[in-house]
Design a protein around this motif. Structure first.
Motif, PDB file in Angstrom:
ATOM      1  N   ASP A  54       0.984  -1.382   0.001  1.00 13.33           N
ATOM      2  CA  ASP A  54       0.319   0.133   0.050  1.00 13.33           C
ATOM      3  C   ASP A  54       0.845   1.250   0.091  1.00 13.33           C
ATOM      4  O   ASP A  54       2.071   1.196  -0.386  1.00 13.33           O
ATOM      5  CB  ASP A  54      -0.913  -0.059   1.333  1.00 13.33           C
ATOM      6  N   GLY A  55       0.316   2.463   0.246  1.00 11.57           N
ATOM      7  CA  GLY A  55       1.058   3.630   0.086  1.00 11.57           C
ATOM      8  C   GLY A  55       2.016   3.748   1.215  1.00 11.57           C
ATOM      9  O   GLY A  55       2.990   4.650   1.255  1.00 11.57           O
ATOM     10  N   THR A  56       1.973   2.838   2.266  1.00 15.60           N
ATOM     11  CA  THR A  56       3.217   2.904   3.369  1.00 15.60           C
ATOM     12  C   THR A  56       4.514   2.067   2.773  1.00 15.60           C
ATOM     13  O   THR A  56       5.207   1.990   3.550  1.00 15.60           O
ATOM     14  CB  THR A  56       2.646   2.519   4.535  1.00 15.60           C
ATOM     15  N   THR A  57       4.231   1.310   1.817  1.00 17.53           N
ATOM     16  CA  THR A  57       5.176   0.341   1.674  1.00 17.53           C
ATOM     17  C   THR A  57       6.289   1.163   0.740  1.00 17.53           C
ATOM     18  O   THR A  57       6.269   1.871  -0.275  1.00 17.53           O
ATOM     19  CB  THR A  57       4.744  -0.665   0.565  1.00 17.53           C
ATOM     20  N   THR A  58       7.786   1.045   1.151  1.00 20.08           N
ATOM     21  CA  THR A  58       8.775   1.852   0.605  1.00 20.08           C
ATOM     22  C   THR A  58       9.561   0.959  -0.414  1.00 20.08           C
ATOM     23  O   THR A  58       9.587  -0.222  -0.049  1.00 20.08           O
ATOM     24  CB  THR A  58       9.634   2.374   1.773  1.00 20.08           C
ATOM     25  N   VAL A  59       9.891   1.351  -1.421  1.00 26.33           N
ATOM     26  CA  VAL A  59      10.530   1.015  -2.635  1.00 26.33           C
ATOM     27  C   VAL A  59      11.808   1.702  -2.946  1.00 26.33           C
ATOM     28  O   VAL A  59      11.683   2.904  -3.134  1.00 26.33           O
ATOM     29  CB  VAL A  59       9.745   0.725  -3.852  1.00 26.33           C
ATOM     30  N   TYR A  60      13.107   1.026  -3.051  1.00 26.23           N
ATOM     31  CA  TYR A  60      14.215   1.751  -3.284  1.00 26.23           C
ATOM     32  C   TYR A  60      15.221   0.950  -4.226  1.00 26.23           C
ATOM     33  O   TYR A  60      14.957  -0.323  -4.588  1.00 26.23           O
ATOM     34  CB  TYR A  60      15.317   1.859  -1.981  1.00 26.23           C
ATOM     35  N   ASP A  61      15.935   1.504  -4.875  1.00 22.80           N
ATOM     36  CA  ASP A  61      16.915   0.977  -5.998  1.00 22.80           C
ATOM     37  C   ASP A  61      18.241   0.693  -5.150  1.00 22.80           C
ATOM     38  O   ASP A  61      18.401   1.024  -3.975  1.00 22.80           O
ATOM     39  CB  ASP A  61      17.129   1.912  -7.148  1.00 22.80           C
ATOM     40  N   LYS A  62      19.159   0.206  -5.842  1.00 22.23           N
ATOM     41  CA  LYS A  62      20.314  -0.331  -5.128  1.00 22.23           C
ATOM     42  C   LYS A  62      21.073   0.554  -4.653  1.00 22.23           C
ATOM     43  O   LYS A  62      22.012   0.509  -3.787  1.00 22.23           O
ATOM     44  CB  LYS A  62      21.202  -1.233  -6.122  1.00 22.23           C
ATOM     45  N   THR A  63      20.919   1.984  -5.058  1.00 25.11           N
ATOM     46  CA  THR A  63      21.771   3.277  -4.463  1.00 25.11           C
ATOM     47  C   THR A  63      20.831   3.764  -3.338  1.00 25.11           C
ATOM     48  O   THR A  63      21.298   4.880  -2.831  1.00 25.11           O
ATOM     49  CB  THR A  63      22.004   4.103  -5.606  1.00 25.11           C
ATOM     50  N   GLY A  64      19.579   3.535  -2.700  1.00 24.84           N
ATOM     51  CA  GLY A  64      18.834   4.026  -2.020  1.00 24.84           C
ATOM     52  C   GLY A  64      17.834   4.861  -2.483  1.00 24.84           C
ATOM     53  O   GLY A  64      17.252   5.632  -1.575  1.00 24.84           O
ATOM     54  N   GLN A  65      17.936   5.185  -3.824  1.00 27.80           N
ATOM     55  CA  GLN A  65      16.926   6.271  -4.319  1.00 27.80           C
ATOM     56  C   GLN A  65      15.377   5.565  -4.353  1.00 27.80           C
ATOM     57  O   GLN A  65      15.420   4.427  -4.606  1.00 27.80           O
ATOM     58  CB  GLN A  65      17.294   6.682  -5.664  1.00 27.80           C
ATOM     59  N   ALA A  66      14.349   6.442  -4.136  1.00 25.23           N
ATOM     60  CA  ALA A  66      12.914   5.853  -3.977  1.00 25.23           C
ATOM     61  C   ALA A  66      12.632   5.784  -5.335  1.00 25.23           C
ATOM     62  O   ALA A  66      12.886   6.243  -6.386  1.00 25.23           O
ATOM     63  CB  ALA A  66      12.203   7.115  -3.156  1.00 25.23           C
ATOM     64  N   LEU A  67      11.840   4.583  -5.364  1.00 22.40           N
ATOM     65  CA  LEU A  67      11.280   4.219  -6.760  1.00 22.40           C
ATOM     66  C   LEU A  67       9.746   3.841  -6.358  1.00 22.40           C
ATOM     67  O   LEU A  67       9.145   3.819  -5.380  1.00 22.40           O
ATOM     68  CB  LEU A  67      11.785   2.769  -6.985  1.00 22.40           C
ATOM     69  N   SER A  68       9.222   3.721  -7.336  1.00 25.38           N
ATOM     70  CA  SER A  68       7.415   3.351  -7.469  1.00 25.38           C
ATOM     71  C   SER A  68       7.635   2.044  -7.608  1.00 25.38           C
ATOM     72  O   SER A  68       8.477   1.314  -8.153  1.00 25.38           O
ATOM     73  CB  SER A  68       6.638   4.142  -8.460  1.00 25.38           C
ATOM     74  N   ILE A  69       6.206   1.491  -7.236  1.00 32.91           N
ATOM     75  CA  ILE A  69       6.164   0.017  -7.577  1.00 32.91           C
ATOM     76  C   ILE A  69       6.256  -0.313  -8.955  1.00 32.91           C
ATOM     77  O   ILE A  69       6.823  -1.506  -9.446  1.00 32.91           O
ATOM     78  CB  ILE A  69       4.674  -0.399  -6.917  1.00 32.91           C
ATOM     79  N   ALA A  70       5.703   0.638  -9.712  1.00 31.30           N
ATOM     80  CA  ALA A  70       5.719   0.372 -11.079  1.00 31.30           C
ATOM     81  C   ALA A  70       6.997   0.198 -11.813  1.00 31.30           C
ATOM     82  O   ALA A  70       7.367  -0.236 -12.810  1.00 31.30           O
ATOM     83  CB  ALA A  70       4.873   1.672 -11.965  1.00 31.30           C
ATOM     84  N   GLN A  71       8.072   0.825 -10.887  1.00 28.44           N
ATOM     85  CA  GLN A  71       9.565   0.661 -11.541  1.00 28.44           C
ATOM     86  C   GLN A  71      10.019  -0.633 -11.028  1.00 28.44           C
ATOM     87  O   GLN A  71      11.397  -0.894 -11.331  1.00 28.44           O
ATOM     88  CB  GLN A  71      10.148   1.742 -10.909  1.00 28.44           C
TER      89      GLN A  71
END
Length: 501
Positions: free
Chosen positions: A98-115
């Motif tokens: 949901d909106g509270t789930t956090t997603v990051y790339d390997k460098t720690g940058q925020a992503l969206s679920i769609a990414q």
């Protein structure tokens, strides 16, 4: 007077009401708050007791009780779900987000679920009972190669080679084409893929560009000649071939003796494109002259199976030719030549015969680069005699001739074609028998082998078996043929009927 038992919930409501009614009295307010606190405490105790019996646990934001390193299999945005695979224990599971789930790339940058993409290797923190993802982060050690065409694999040995580098295959791979999961036999080395892994282990293979089929018609004048698709896929022509080719737009060169020509084709994934060669039989063929410089000087050169005199120049027709160079005490050289200009210089220095594999032969430093450079496509002598190609090294050549790229049929994809056009087994040979789907045409590495049930000679290595039937979708499978001295039997799934518009 009859006494009434008041429930905890009722105590709460009454306490609130008392607090409101006595709002003008400080003492009354304090009493009401006291009663409310007592009631809430009782309710918390009730929830705690319920939690102990149901196993349900409440979590603070960002809190989790489970952690895993897994491969993303599928992202379903319509259902707010992500499916993962733990390849170590072969466990597939789905978590909500949901909106509270956090997603990051390997460098720690925020992503969206769609990414997030299928095949990504991630570290996922989640709550076990609600099955909810708290955070998803791409693994920092995850590597990936995209648009890969130079690869091969041996599933039975759990090995894969990517651009000449060897990797291990995870016990449980994520194999995908779009949203469809694939079996190992569905993967085709003609597919363009994306590969992800950790260290020296591959964990996911995703098909970026699938394969289609090039069906040759009107081959009567070209049987025994050569077809070259897009400058990369080279094969000897047999009657009514069905070649497996990555989807894309290609220039096709066809040559046999003094006839041949060039045509343009478009290959679509999963579809069959027909190419009629009969219109090319009257096209004029040009020739080019090849000037040889060879060490040792007593080496014998065979072009298309015939011994040629290299003391002067050798005239060859434009197109593909086989060349074998032999000399006593030296490693035999076998290669394909593609002649495309009026004159060329070919310099060959043979290597001394050794027990182990020799280093690549030296090249002419003054040779022409770019489109006139050589490609690594040296088959063995046995493969050349059987119309096969393999990987090896090549000498540098001059302006008018160049070595063709690797053939579609490599040293792990071998086949032979007899005079009856279909691949058949000789007396005493071990064979591979195809039992199903009955009535389907069988093509082995592009060459017609018969109608199911049928057999073809058993040759160790990787082969592509294509099944074709009128009114049904053509399918191809990659099979691994062992070297055991016994026949193999294979059965494939029934073909799917082709959709009618």
């Amino acid at each position: 007077m009859k006494k009434h038992r008041m429930t905890k919930r009722r105590i709460q409501y009454v306490s609130v009401l008392v607090a409101i009614v006595l709002g003008l009295s400080a003492c009354g307010v304090q009493s009401g708050i006291k009663d409310l606190v007592i009631a809430e405490k009782e309710v918390d105790e009730e929830a705690e007791a319920k939690k102990e019996t149901t196993g349900f646990k409440t979590f603070a934001p960002g809190e989790y009780d489970s952690y895993d390193t897994a491969v993303v299999v599928k992202v379903n945005e319509s259902k707010n779900e992500v499916t993962f695979l733990n390849t170590v224990v072969d466990l597939k599971y789905t978590l909500t987000y949901d909106g509270t789930t956090t997603v990051y790339d390997k460098t720690g940058q925020a992503l969206s679920i769609a990414q997030l993409n299928a095949g990504d290797i991630v570290n996922v923190k989640f709550r076990h009972l609600p099955k909810k993802a708290v955070s998803i982060e791409q693994n920092a050690d995850n590597w990936k190669y995209t648009n890969v065409s130079d690869y091969s694999y041996q599933f039975e040995r759990s090995e894969m080679t990517i651009d000449g580098k060897r990797y291990s295959l995870a016990d449980r791979l994520v194999l995908m084409s779009g949203n469809e999961e694939l079996d190992e036999e569905d993967l085709n080395e003609n597919d363009i893929v994306k590969i992800s892994g950790l260290d020296k282990t591959v964990y996911s293979i995703l098909v970026e560009r699938g394969h289609g089929y090039l069906r040759l018609k009107g081959t009567d004048y070209f049987v025994g000649g050569w077809i070259e698709v897009g400058g990369k896929y080279v094969q000897r022509i047999t009657k009514d071939m069905l070649l497996t080719v990555p989807e894309g737009d290609y220039k096709v060169n066809v040559r046999n003796g003094k006839i041949g020509g060039t045509m343009q084709v478009v290959i679509h994934s999963g579809e069959e494109t027909q190419l009629d060669l009969s219109d090319l039989k009257g096209e004029e063929v040009k020739t080019g002259n090849i000037f040889f410089t060879i060490y040792p000087t007593d080496a014998k050169v065979y072009i298309d199976g015939e011994l040629v005199d290299t003391s002067t120049f050798v005239t060859l027709e434009y197109g593909l030719h086989q060349m074998i160079v032999r000399a006593s005490g030296y490693e035999t050289i076998s290669q394909y030549l593609r002649v495309g200009q009026d004159n060329a210089n070919l310099n060959i220095e043979m290597e001394r015969e050794v027990t182990e594999k020799a280093d690549p032969p030296k090249t002419d430093e003054g040779g022409v680069e770019d489109e006139n450079a050589v490609y690594n496509a040296l088959p063995t002598e046995e493969q050349v005699n059987a119309g096969k190609t393999g990987e090896a090294t090549t000498p540098q050549i001059g302006d008018a001739a160049s070595v063709s790229p690797s053939s579609q049929t490599t040293d792990t994809k071998k086949q032979t074609a007899n005079e009856d056009d279909a691949i058949t087994a000789g007396s005493g040979e071990r064979v591979v028998k195809i039992n199903a789907p009955e009535g389907a045409e069988v093509y082995v590495d592009g060459n017609y082998a018969g109608i199911v049930p049928t057999t073809f000679p058993k040759e160790k290595g990787t082969h592509v078996v294509s099944l074709r039937k009128s009114g049904y979708q053509t399918r191809s499978y990659t099979i691994q043929v062992d070297g055991a001295d016994k026949d193999m039997e294979l059965s494939f799934s029934e073909l799917v009927a082709r959709r009618t518009e």
